[in-house]
Design a protein around this motif. Structure first.
Motif, mmCIF file in Angstrom:
data_model
loop_
_atom_site.group_PDB
_atom_site.id
_atom_site.type_symbol
_atom_site.label_atom_id
_atom_site.label_comp_id
_atom_site.label_asym_id
_atom_site.label_seq_id
_atom_site.Cartn_x
_atom_site.Cartn_y
_atom_site.Cartn_z
ATOM 1 N N VAL A 340 -7.218 24.693 -47.107
ATOM 2 C CA VAL A 340 -5.802 24.726 -46.751
ATOM 3 C C VAL A 340 -5.256 23.319 -46.940
ATOM 4 O O VAL A 340 -5.915 22.327 -46.604
ATOM 5 C CB VAL A 340 -5.605 25.185 -45.289
ATOM 6 C CG1 VAL A 340 -4.141 25.103 -44.883
ATOM 7 C CG2 VAL A 340 -6.135 26.605 -45.104
ATOM 8 N N ALA A 341 -4.059 23.217 -47.490
ATOM 9 C CA ALA A 341 -3.451 21.906 -47.718
ATOM 10 C C ALA A 341 -3.439 21.095 -46.432
ATOM 11 O O ALA A 341 -3.086 21.595 -45.363
ATOM 12 C CB ALA A 341 -2.030 22.076 -48.254
ATOM 13 N N GLY A 342 -3.830 19.845 -46.540
ATOM 14 C CA GLY A 342 -3.889 18.971 -45.375
ATOM 15 C C GLY A 342 -5.256 18.899 -44.736
ATOM 16 O O GLY A 342 -5.506 18.026 -43.895
ATOM 17 N N GLU A 484 -13.874 26.787 -37.054
ATOM 18 C CA GLU A 484 -13.279 26.516 -35.743
ATOM 19 C C GLU A 484 -12.849 25.062 -35.650
ATOM 20 O O GLU A 484 -11.784 24.747 -35.095
ATOM 21 C CB GLU A 484 -14.285 26.848 -34.641
ATOM 22 C CG GLU A 484 -13.824 26.522 -33.229
ATOM 23 C CD GLU A 484 -12.594 27.292 -32.795
ATOM 24 O OE1 GLU A 484 -11.891 26.811 -31.862
ATOM 25 O OE2 GLU A 484 -12.308 28.369 -33.375
ATOM 26 N N ALA A 485 -13.659 24.161 -36.203
ATOM 27 C CA ALA A 485 -13.293 22.742 -36.189
ATOM 28 C C ALA A 485 -12.018 22.504 -36.993
ATOM 29 O O ALA A 485 -11.142 21.727 -36.593
ATOM 30 C CB ALA A 485 -14.440 21.908 -36.745
ATOM 31 N N LEU A 486 -11.880 23.189 -38.124
ATOM 32 C CA LEU A 486 -10.667 23.052 -38.930
ATOM 33 C C LEU A 486 -9.463 23.636 -38.197
ATOM 34 O O LEU A 486 -8.351 23.060 -38.245
ATOM 35 C CB LEU A 486 -10.865 23.769 -40.275
ATOM 36 C CG LEU A 486 -11.765 23.048 -41.277
ATOM 37 C CD1 LEU A 486 -12.157 23.984 -42.416
ATOM 38 C CD2 LEU A 486 -11.075 21.806 -41.845
ATOM 39 N N ARG A 489 -8.335 21.224 -35.703
ATOM 40 C CA ARG A 489 -7.655 20.097 -36.351
ATOM 41 C C ARG A 489 -6.193 20.456 -36.623
ATOM 42 O O ARG A 489 -5.299 19.632 -36.439
ATOM 43 C CB ARG A 489 -8.390 19.760 -37.653
ATOM 44 C CG ARG A 489 -7.691 18.736 -38.538
ATOM 45 C CD ARG A 489 -8.327 18.717 -39.935
ATOM 46 N NE ARG A 489 -7.550 17.924 -40.879
ATOM 47 C CZ ARG A 489 -7.735 16.645 -41.114
ATOM 48 N NH1 ARG A 489 -8.692 15.990 -40.483
ATOM 49 N NH2 ARG A 489 -6.977 16.000 -42.000
ATOM 50 N N ARG A 490 -5.956 21.693 -37.092
ATOM 51 C CA ARG A 490 -4.603 22.119 -37.414
ATOM 52 C C ARG A 490 -3.754 22.344 -36.163
ATOM 53 O O ARG A 490 -2.534 22.171 -36.181
ATOM 54 C CB ARG A 490 -4.641 23.418 -38.224
ATOM 55 C CG ARG A 490 -5.333 23.310 -39.570
ATOM 56 C CD ARG A 490 -5.471 24.659 -40.228
ATOM 57 N NE ARG A 490 -6.526 24.658 -41.242
ATOM 58 C CZ ARG A 490 -7.425 25.630 -41.395
ATOM 59 N NH1 ARG A 490 -7.396 26.704 -40.603
ATOM 60 N NH2 ARG A 490 -8.341 25.545 -42.328
ATOM 61 N N HIS A 491 -4.416 22.796 -35.105
ATOM 62 C CA HIS A 491 -3.696 23.124 -33.852
ATOM 63 C C HIS A 491 -4.373 22.422 -32.679
ATOM 64 O O HIS A 491 -5.039 23.066 -31.865
ATOM 65 C CB HIS A 491 -3.695 24.641 -33.632
ATOM 66 C CG HIS A 491 -3.253 25.420 -34.830
ATOM 67 N ND1 HIS A 491 -1.952 25.468 -35.234
ATOM 68 C CD2 HIS A 491 -3.967 26.163 -35.725
ATOM 69 C CE1 HIS A 491 -1.868 26.224 -36.331
ATOM 70 N NE2 HIS A 491 -3.075 26.653 -36.637
ATOM 71 N N PRO A 492 -4.222 21.110 -32.575
ATOM 72 C CA PRO A 492 -4.933 20.342 -31.528
ATOM 73 C C PRO A 492 -4.430 20.711 -30.127
ATOM 74 O O PRO A 492 -3.324 21.159 -29.940
ATOM 75 C CB PRO A 492 -4.585 18.882 -31.876
ATOM 76 C CG PRO A 492 -3.374 18.956 -32.736
ATOM 77 C CD PRO A 492 -3.402 20.265 -33.454
#
Length: 492
Positions: A340-342, A484-486, A489-492
């Motif tokens: 996913v971008a980012g 899950e880690a990603l 990261r996207r939704h801290p």
């Protein structure tokens, strides 16, 4: 099968006349696996003598016992047949009772320290793509020709001899014409694949591993070389220095090289993309361009090995190249998360030895724009402790940031393992590492801190479904942890 028939097939002294007609259905060396009609094979191990469990096996239905001799003063409530070697007898009995299934299959065996699972999966895919119903017995489980992945009842790279023969019988009954069997050094040394009639032996390479079991590299080589000695045809890696010693052992052979050595099968013009490999294949039947939808330059060697193996049993070069292009990969072997971008690129790989980690990181580096991260540990318990410091050295030399963490530390204190990996890094003059004992937290840390142009390699666990902490075994899914880690990261 009657007990007298089994004894005759194994060249044993016949049982007493009153026991000759006893029906035998299967063989096992585990008393708690015994069922009605089984012959129990009492194996004397380093710590436990299987004769101790005869009564348990009989209570579960065992009708006879094979062993190297009853202990002084011991008795057996069922017929006892004496054998020269219990492990060999287990394999031979299982083979006979299963009806010698490998005689009804064309069998490709794959051995080596690195690349066995990927090469096995590639060979299976190439045979199936050529229209041949093929089964697979590998680290990741076993498949019948339907392609559904199943798990044997034991957690060995290769199951014990009775399970091997039962799985091969299932393949035959399901209509398989071919089988690919990943043969570990333990399986060869412990006679787990004795009785398998190998048509082709594929050799990937040999580097230091499992020396806690084999003792020396010479013994490790000798055990793995058994596959080459038993097969009718061998496919040997010319880039591996041990191959020179294998050539005289092979009945007939071809060689392969991913490094451009003068082999029967070799590759040139290798181009590494972000999601595939492109190269020219030079083969006895000609040369052609190939595309493999995997990353990792070392997978060129795995592809050549699988192609040469499938070609040895009749698959043509055009079919091999067409099949290679449709390979879907192997879980936990250079397996990428959806991008996913980012996000940074996150790759799950089974690399757990210094040479395999080196290959993995060198390969990923080529297509990494930013920093290269690696999260890795080293196994504890009886596993070879000599690789811990070298793993730390390799990780910090080839990655920009290394995160040392747990990886099945078993009864070895985790801090002791981490300190050894840290020592390997420090003695090489490097400080680009940190230790986070909890693997989940280590993965989340690396993924959270990596930049979008970075790559994070999660090494050592691959497709394994458990994580061993001291005496506790917990469920584990490395790819799920990466996702899950990603997400965090996207939704801290």
């Amino acid at each position: 099968m009657r007990l007298a028939e089994l004894a005759a097939a194994l060249n044993l002294e016949p049982p007493a006349q009153e026991d000759a007609t006893i029906e035998v259905r299967g063989a096992t060396h585990q008393a708690d696996w015994a069922t009605t009609g089984d012959v129990f094979v009492a194996i004397r191990g380093a710590r436990v003598d299987g004769h101790t469990f005869i009564a348990d096996a009989v209570a579960r239905g065992a009708v006879a016992v094979l062993g190297e001799g009853l202990p002084d003063g011991a008795t057996c409530p069922v017929p006892y047949l004496r054998v020269a070697g219990a492990r060999a007898a287990l394999a031979d009995a299982a083979t006979v009772l299963a009806g010698r299934p490998s005689h009804e299959l064309t069998v490709l065996g794959v051995t080596g320290t690195d690349g066995k699972t990927t090469t096995s999966a590639l060979a299976r895919h190439l045979l199936r793509a050529a229209g041949r119903p093929t089964g697979l017995l590998s680290t990741i489980g076993y498949e019948l020709p339907d392609g559904v992945l199943r798990q044997p009842p034991t957690h060995f790279t290769t199951p014990e001899a009775p399970q091997v023969q039962q799985i091969l019988r299932q393949m035959v009954d399901a209509g398989a014409s071919d089988a690919v069997v990943e043969a570990s050094s333990h399986a060869l040394a412990l006679d787990r694949v004795r009785g398998v009639d190998f048509d082709v032996a594929i050799w990937t390479n040999l580097t230091g591993e499992h020396l806690d079991f084999h003792g020396t590299m010479e013994q490790y080589f000798a055990d793995k070389a058994l596959l080459v000695q038993r097969a009718r045809h061998a496919v040997l890696n010319l880039d591996d220095p041990w191959t020179e010693r294998l050539v005289p052992m092979a009945a007939e052979h071809v060689t392969y090289s991913a490094d451009g050595a003068p082999a029967d099968w070799w590759a040139s013009d290798v181009v590494e993309g972000t999601d595939d490999l492109r190269f020219t294949v030079h083969a006895p039947a000609g040369e052609t361009t190939a595309v493999l939808p995997m990353i990792g330059r070392f997978n060129v060697a795995n592809a050549l090995a699988a192609m040469a193996g499938a070609h040895a049993v009749g698959v043509g070069l055009p079919e091999l190249v067409a099949g290679l292009a449709t390979f879907a990969g192997v879980p936990g072997r250079m397996e990428m998360t959806e991008h996913v971008a980012g996000d940074p690129r996150v790759i799950v790989d089974f690399a757990h030895t210094p040479p395999s980690l080196e290959k993995a990181l060198e390969t990923v580096r080529v297509t990494t724009e930013g920093r290269l991260w690696v999260v890795m540990g080293s196994a504890g318990g009886p596993r070879d402790p000599s690789k811990r410091a070298p793993l730390g050295e390799v990780a910090t030399r080839l990655a920009d940031v290394a995160v040392f963490t747990e990886e099945d530390h078993r009864d070895t204190p985790l801090e002791e393992i981490l300190q050894e990996m840290e020592r390997g890094a420090r003695e090489a003059g490097r400080t680009n590492f940190r230790s986070i004992g909890d693997r989940r937290e280590a993965i989340r840390h690396a993924v959270a801190e990596a930049a979008p142009q970075d790559t994070v390699v999660l090494a050592g666990k691959g497709p394994e479904t458990t994580l061993e902490r001291d005496t506790e075994t917990i469920g584990w899914d490395e790819m799920a942890e990466a996702r899950e880690a990603l997400s965090r990261r996207r939704h801290p």
